[in-house]
Design a protein around this motif. Sequence first.
Motif, PDB file in Angstrom:
ATOM      1  N   VAL A 152     -17.660 -19.846  30.378  1.00 29.91           N
ATOM      2  CA  VAL A 152     -17.229 -19.347  29.079  1.00 29.91           C
ATOM      3  C   VAL A 152     -15.764 -18.918  29.116  1.00 29.91           C
ATOM      4  O   VAL A 152     -15.038 -19.036  28.118  1.00 29.91           O
ATOM      5  N   ALA A 153     -15.301 -18.449  30.275  1.00 25.63           N
ATOM      6  CA  ALA A 153     -13.910 -18.008  30.399  1.00 25.63           C
ATOM      7  C   ALA A 153     -12.932 -19.166  30.452  1.00 25.63           C
ATOM      8  O   ALA A 153     -11.724 -18.980  30.238  1.00 25.63           O
ATOM      9  N   ALA A 154     -13.423 -20.376  30.722  1.00 25.27           N
ATOM     10  CA  ALA A 154     -12.547 -21.549  30.804  1.00 25.27           C
ATOM     11  C   ALA A 154     -12.243 -22.149  29.435  1.00 25.27           C
ATOM     12  O   ALA A 154     -11.316 -22.951  29.294  1.00 25.27           O
ATOM     13  N   VAL A 155     -13.015 -21.771  28.430  1.00 24.21           N
ATOM     14  CA  VAL A 155     -12.824 -22.292  27.078  1.00 24.21           C
ATOM     15  C   VAL A 155     -11.710 -21.533  26.377  1.00 24.21           C
ATOM     16  O   VAL A 155     -11.628 -20.299  26.455  1.00 24.21           O
ATOM     17  N   ASP A 156     -10.844 -22.259  25.686  1.00 27.83           N
ATOM     18  CA  ASP A 156      -9.820 -21.635  24.852  1.00 27.83           C
ATOM     19  C   ASP A 156     -10.450 -21.359  23.491  1.00 27.83           C
ATOM     20  O   ASP A 156     -10.439 -22.214  22.598  1.00 27.83           O
ATOM     21  N   TRP A 157     -11.003 -20.177  23.334  1.00 30.70           N
ATOM     22  CA  TRP A 157     -11.733 -19.855  22.111  1.00 30.70           C
ATOM     23  C   TRP A 157     -10.822 -19.728  20.904  1.00 30.70           C
ATOM     24  O   TRP A 157     -11.298 -19.745  19.762  1.00 30.70           O
ATOM     25  N   THR A 158      -9.519 -19.631  21.116  1.00 33.49           N
ATOM     26  CA  THR A 158      -8.617 -19.558  19.969  1.00 33.49           C
ATOM     27  C   THR A 158      -8.606 -20.864  19.183  1.00 33.49           C
ATOM     28  O   THR A 158      -8.196 -20.890  18.017  1.00 33.49           O
ATOM     29  N   GLY A 159      -9.047 -21.965  19.813  1.00 37.13           N
ATOM     30  CA  GLY A 159      -9.069 -23.255  19.141  1.00 37.13           C
ATOM     31  C   GLY A 159     -10.447 -23.672  18.655  1.00 37.13           C
ATOM     32  O   GLY A 159     -10.610 -24.780  18.148  1.00 37.13           O
ATOM     33  N   VAL A 160     -11.441 -22.785  18.799  1.00 35.67           N
ATOM     34  CA  VAL A 160     -12.811 -23.118  18.406  1.00 35.67           C
ATOM     35  C   VAL A 160     -13.132 -22.493  17.056  1.00 35.67           C
ATOM     36  O   VAL A 160     -12.920 -21.292  16.849  1.00 35.67           O
ATOM     37  N   HIS A 161     -13.632 -23.315  16.148  1.00 35.83           N
ATOM     38  CA  HIS A 161     -14.102 -22.837  14.841  1.00 35.83           C
ATOM     39  C   HIS A 161     -15.618 -22.941  14.807  1.00 35.83           C
ATOM     40  O   HIS A 161     -16.185 -23.999  15.102  1.00 35.83           O
ATOM     41  N   LEU A 162     -16.259 -21.834  14.459  1.00 32.86           N
ATOM     42  CA  LEU A 162     -17.717 -21.767  14.443  1.00 32.86           C
ATOM     43  C   LEU A 162     -18.222 -21.663  13.009  1.00 32.86           C
ATOM     44  O   LEU A 162     -17.751 -20.832  12.218  1.00 32.86           O
ATOM     45  N   TRP A 163     -19.193 -22.514  12.710  1.00 34.82           N
ATOM     46  CA  TRP A 163     -19.821 -22.573  11.395  1.00 34.82           C
ATOM     47  C   TRP A 163     -21.328 -22.394  11.586  1.00 34.82           C
ATOM     48  O   TRP A 163     -21.799 -22.308  12.704  1.00 34.82           O
ATOM     49  N   TRP A 164     -22.064 -22.395  10.496  1.00 35.39           N
ATOM     50  CA  TRP A 164     -23.524 -22.295  10.585  1.00 35.39           C
ATOM     51  C   TRP A 164     -24.184 -23.415   9.801  1.00 35.39           C
ATOM     52  O   TRP A 164     -23.702 -23.831   8.745  1.00 35.39           O
ATOM     53  N   GLY A 165     -25.303 -23.889  10.355  1.00 40.46           N
ATOM     54  CA  GLY A 165     -26.065 -24.929   9.669  1.00 40.46           C
ATOM     55  C   GLY A 165     -26.813 -24.406   8.468  1.00 40.46           C
ATOM     56  O   GLY A 165     -26.987 -25.117   7.472  1.00 40.46           O
ATOM     57  N   ASP A 166     -27.267 -23.161   8.558  1.00 39.05           N
ATOM     58  CA  ASP A 166     -27.919 -22.535   7.412  1.00 39.05           C
ATOM     59  C   ASP A 166     -27.922 -21.034   7.626  1.00 39.05           C
ATOM     60  O   ASP A 166     -27.618 -20.539   8.705  1.00 39.05           O
TER      61      ASP A 166
END
Length: 250
Positions: free
Chosen positions: A60-74
């Motif tokens: 999880v620390a290797a991911v650049d979370w500043t570039g991740v956009h999270l959405w929801w299916g419902d």
Amino acid sequence: MSERLVVVHPDAEAVAAGAAARLLTLLLDRQSVSATTHIALTGGTVGIALLAHVAQSPLVAAVDWTGVHLWWGDERFLPEGDGDRNEVQAHKALLDSLTHLPSENVHTMPAARDGLSVEHAALEYTQELAQWAPEGSIVPPFDLILLGMGPDAHVASLFPNHPDALTAGMGAIPVHNSPKPPALRVSLTFETIASSDQVWIVAAGAEKAAAVSAGLSGSDPVNTPVSAARGRSRTLWLVDAAAAGEAQPA
């Protein structure tokens, strides 16, 4: 041509752990070629356990979370902070621990509040989806949409023989009279789901074996909504042995 794979794990915990590892690998792979990644999350027992496994992984620390956009299916159309909302459970399982994830990258479906109808909530989310859409599209370029599946073969909040399920031309829709409470929900559409590069369906439990079999056999999506849940390049079924039933990896 879209690829379909069935991966059978021994139990629900292994489904969640395996899906979490795959999700982190996908994020790292995508970030090697693109600065921005769009992922839609799912709720449910396995979906939230998946997020908890992501939180516990050293990757999880290797991911650049500043570039991740999270959405929801419902999402359940309930007041903000209600423990039955998928986004509340997701924050507890993972998001609150991601200190480098910008709050503006977390695209929560609107909660119920005075003066907001479920129709306007769906419209607000449709408009937010469109803000991140490339020219010629109404939704972001989803890299992955994660979906749980119910024993009735519903995905997101698209239920069998439900009048709202086949709505087209919208990123998200209001759902009335859901057969599973609460009655009011907001859901991505089949059209949005089908726009994603990959779609992963996570399911566990013997009570879902018939739905898995019907979905893999290509049953009518009106009766078996999961049949219409397909990614543009890959559709991945991540199921446990009980849900797999007679289904074989392919």
